[in-house]
Design an enzyme around this catalytic site. Structure first.
Site, PDB file in Angstrom:
ATOM      1  N   HIS A  16      20.041  27.337 -11.840  1.00 57.01           N
ATOM      2  CA  HIS A  16      20.840  28.222 -12.611  1.00 57.01           C
ATOM      3  C   HIS A  16      20.839  29.430 -11.937  1.00 57.01           C
ATOM      4  CE1 HIS A  16      23.133  25.289 -14.145  1.00 57.01           C
ATOM      5  NE2 HIS A  16      22.281  25.110 -15.169  1.00 57.01           N
ATOM      6  N   GLN A  63      30.461  19.104  -8.533  1.00 58.62           N
ATOM      7  CA  GLN A  63      31.115  17.663  -8.516  1.00 58.62           C
ATOM      8  C   GLN A  63      32.206  17.632  -7.090  1.00 58.62           C
ATOM      9  OE1 GLN A  63      29.835  19.435 -11.387  1.00 58.62           O
ATOM     10  NE2 GLN A  63      30.144  17.899 -12.880  1.00 58.62           N
ATOM     11  N   LYS A 108       1.086  -0.906  -0.570  1.00 61.91           N
ATOM     12  CA  LYS A 108       0.138  -0.207   0.314  1.00 61.91           C
ATOM     13  C   LYS A 108       1.173   0.810  -0.241  1.00 61.91           C
ATOM     14  CE  LYS A 108      -4.667   0.722   0.410  1.00 61.91           C
ATOM     15  NZ  LYS A 108      -5.368   0.315  -0.526  1.00 61.91           N
ATOM     16  N   ARG A 110      30.482  32.770  -8.511  1.00 64.04           N
ATOM     17  CA  ARG A 110      29.062  32.581  -9.785  1.00 64.04           C
ATOM     18  C   ARG A 110      28.430  32.326  -8.284  1.00 64.04           C
ATOM     19  NH1 ARG A 110      29.056  26.400 -12.242  1.00 64.04           N
ATOM     20  NH2 ARG A 110      29.822  25.374 -10.086  1.00 64.04           N
ATOM     21  N   THR A 166      -4.397  -5.037   0.510  1.00 60.55           N
ATOM     22  CA  THR A 166      -3.189  -4.219   1.056  1.00 60.55           C
ATOM     23  C   THR A 166      -4.118  -2.857   2.076  1.00 60.55           C
ATOM     24  OG1 THR A 166      -4.214  -2.744  -1.020  1.00 60.55           O
ATOM     25  CG2 THR A 166      -2.469  -3.983  -0.923  1.00 60.55           C
TER      26      THR A 166
HETATM   27  O1  LIG Z   1      29.955  22.766 -11.228  1.00 57.81           O
HETATM   28  C1  LIG Z   1      29.438  22.849 -12.044  1.00 57.81           C
HETATM   29  N1  LIG Z   1      29.514  21.577 -13.060  1.00 57.81           N
HETATM   30  C2  LIG Z   1      29.139  20.828 -13.589  1.00 57.81           C
HETATM   31  O2  LIG Z   1      29.174  20.091 -14.673  1.00 57.81           O
HETATM   32  C3  LIG Z   1      28.658  22.414 -15.121  1.00 57.81           C
HETATM   33  N2  LIG Z   1      27.878  22.239 -16.534  1.00 57.81           N
HETATM   34  C4  LIG Z   1      27.607  23.204 -16.608  1.00 57.81           C
HETATM   35  O3  LIG Z   1      27.423  24.074 -17.544  1.00 57.81           O
HETATM   36  N3  LIG Z   1      27.949  24.412 -15.558  1.00 57.81           N
HETATM   37  C5  LIG Z   1      28.649  23.367 -14.488  1.00 57.81           C
HETATM   38  N4  LIG Z   1      28.920  22.968 -13.426  1.00 57.81           N
END
Ligand SMILES: O=c1[nH]c(=O)c2[nH]c(=O)[nH]c2[nH]1
Length: 306
Positions: A263, A235, A14, A179, A60
């Site tokens: 963004h 990353q 469920k 940024r 369920t």
């Molecule tokens: O931190 C980022 N990783 C990306 O893989 C990526 N790709 C992108 O266009 N901007 C960013 N910024």
């Protein structure tokens, strides 16, 4: 089961059973949780599929009712993990047919309200990020506990950049060391406990671990209050966050992180008559949520049995 030249794998359950629970303390203070519970049972009920015989089926609807019965029976506030374990134990021990139970719970982030600095006895407001869990309980007593956080929205206005990436005929993104960095963290982490018997008995244990992991994620994302910490990419920051959790919370054997790159686009406005109406100087942005970068990874201890 393999029969008639076909292989059948099945489970039933469920989904999205919603329950609210108040615990009233004698001193007038109320505790409240709201949970969304999903149950999935692995059970020996093949005749239901192959012979239209429901004799081994846990309805369920009964699973749904069980959520309310068990919520009623819990006399003390408890974590989503503990409630999921309790449900899993019930289904796997009560029904001979049930070999394993998979319980997912998401808690709605009701937080006690403060009035003039005082915690309100029975007033709550909705917060943002959600605490979730997935627990698998096996009839043998085997166990897997995953905890998670959903929708942890964080943003920093500087100390973020992105440089050195592949440039080709389609690349227009400029390199930058200045940024915004905005994301909504979704994370789940697995504990190393593998049996019901090995789970700590402390009622607050999983709540405390959840808060520990959340703090490590936040501290690592932002860095020190004064100057923060530079992020060379989503990353790299994601990896640092995952590594910090494994380093500081020894009970966690693996962690997955999803961090969309939300963004904020620089605003430059010009017209034919006026080439510079607004010149971007790291100040005015167009916030967007579509499209967004999507970055995810998981990190496990080498010895872990993930
Ligand atoms: O931190 C980022 N990783 C990306 O893989 C990526 N790709 C992108 O266009 N901007 C960013 N910024």
């Amino acid at each position: 089961m393999a029969a008639d030249g076909v292989k059948l794998e099945q489970r039933h359950g469920k989904s999205r059973v919603r329950v609210g629970r108040i615990w009233r303390e004698p001193n007038g203070r109320h505790n409240f949780v709201e949970w969304n519970v999903s149950i999935s049972l692995l059970s020996d009920c093949l005749p239901a599929y192959t012979l239209a015989d429901n004799c081994d089926i846990v309805a369920t609807d009964t699973m749904k009712n069980t959520v309310y019965v068990k919520a009623k029976e819990c006399q003390q506030p408890l974590s989503v993990e503990d409630f999921a374990i309790l449900l899993g134990k019930h289904f796997t021990s009560f029904y001979p047919q049930v070999t394993a139970a998979i319980i997912n719970i998401v808690e709605k982030p009701w937080e006690r309200i403060h009035i003039d600095g005082h915690p309100h006895e029975h007033g709550f407001k909705l917060g943002s990020e959600k605490h979730s869990t997935e627990v698998i309980v096996k009839k043998s007593g085997g166990l897997q506990v995953i905890s998670g956080i959903e929708g942890l929205a964080v943003l920093k206005t500087t100390q973020s950049g992105f440089e050195g990436f592949i440039r080709d005929q389609y690349t227009i993104l400029p390199e930058t060391r200045e940024r915004m960095f905005a994301t909504e963290v979704t994370s789940s982490w697995r504990y190393s406990y593998e049996s019901l018997a090995s789970i700590p008995s402390n009622q607050l244990y999983f709540m405390e671990k959840y808060l520990d992991v959340k703090k490590v994620l936040i501290d690592t994302f932002f860095g020190p209050a004064k100057r923060g910490v530079y992020s060379p990419s989503v990353q790299s920051t994601l990896y640092d966050m995952a590594k910090a959790v494994l380093a500081r919370v020894p009970e966690v054997s693996s962690i997955q992180l999803k961090m969309p790159n939300i963004h904020f686009l620089p605003v430059n406005l010009s017209s034919k008559d006026n080439p510079v109406i607004v010149k971007f100087e790291d100040d005015v942005y167009l916030p967007t949520d579509e499209p967004h970068g999507s970055i995810q990874a998981s990190l496990s201890r080498i010895q872990s049995k993930m």
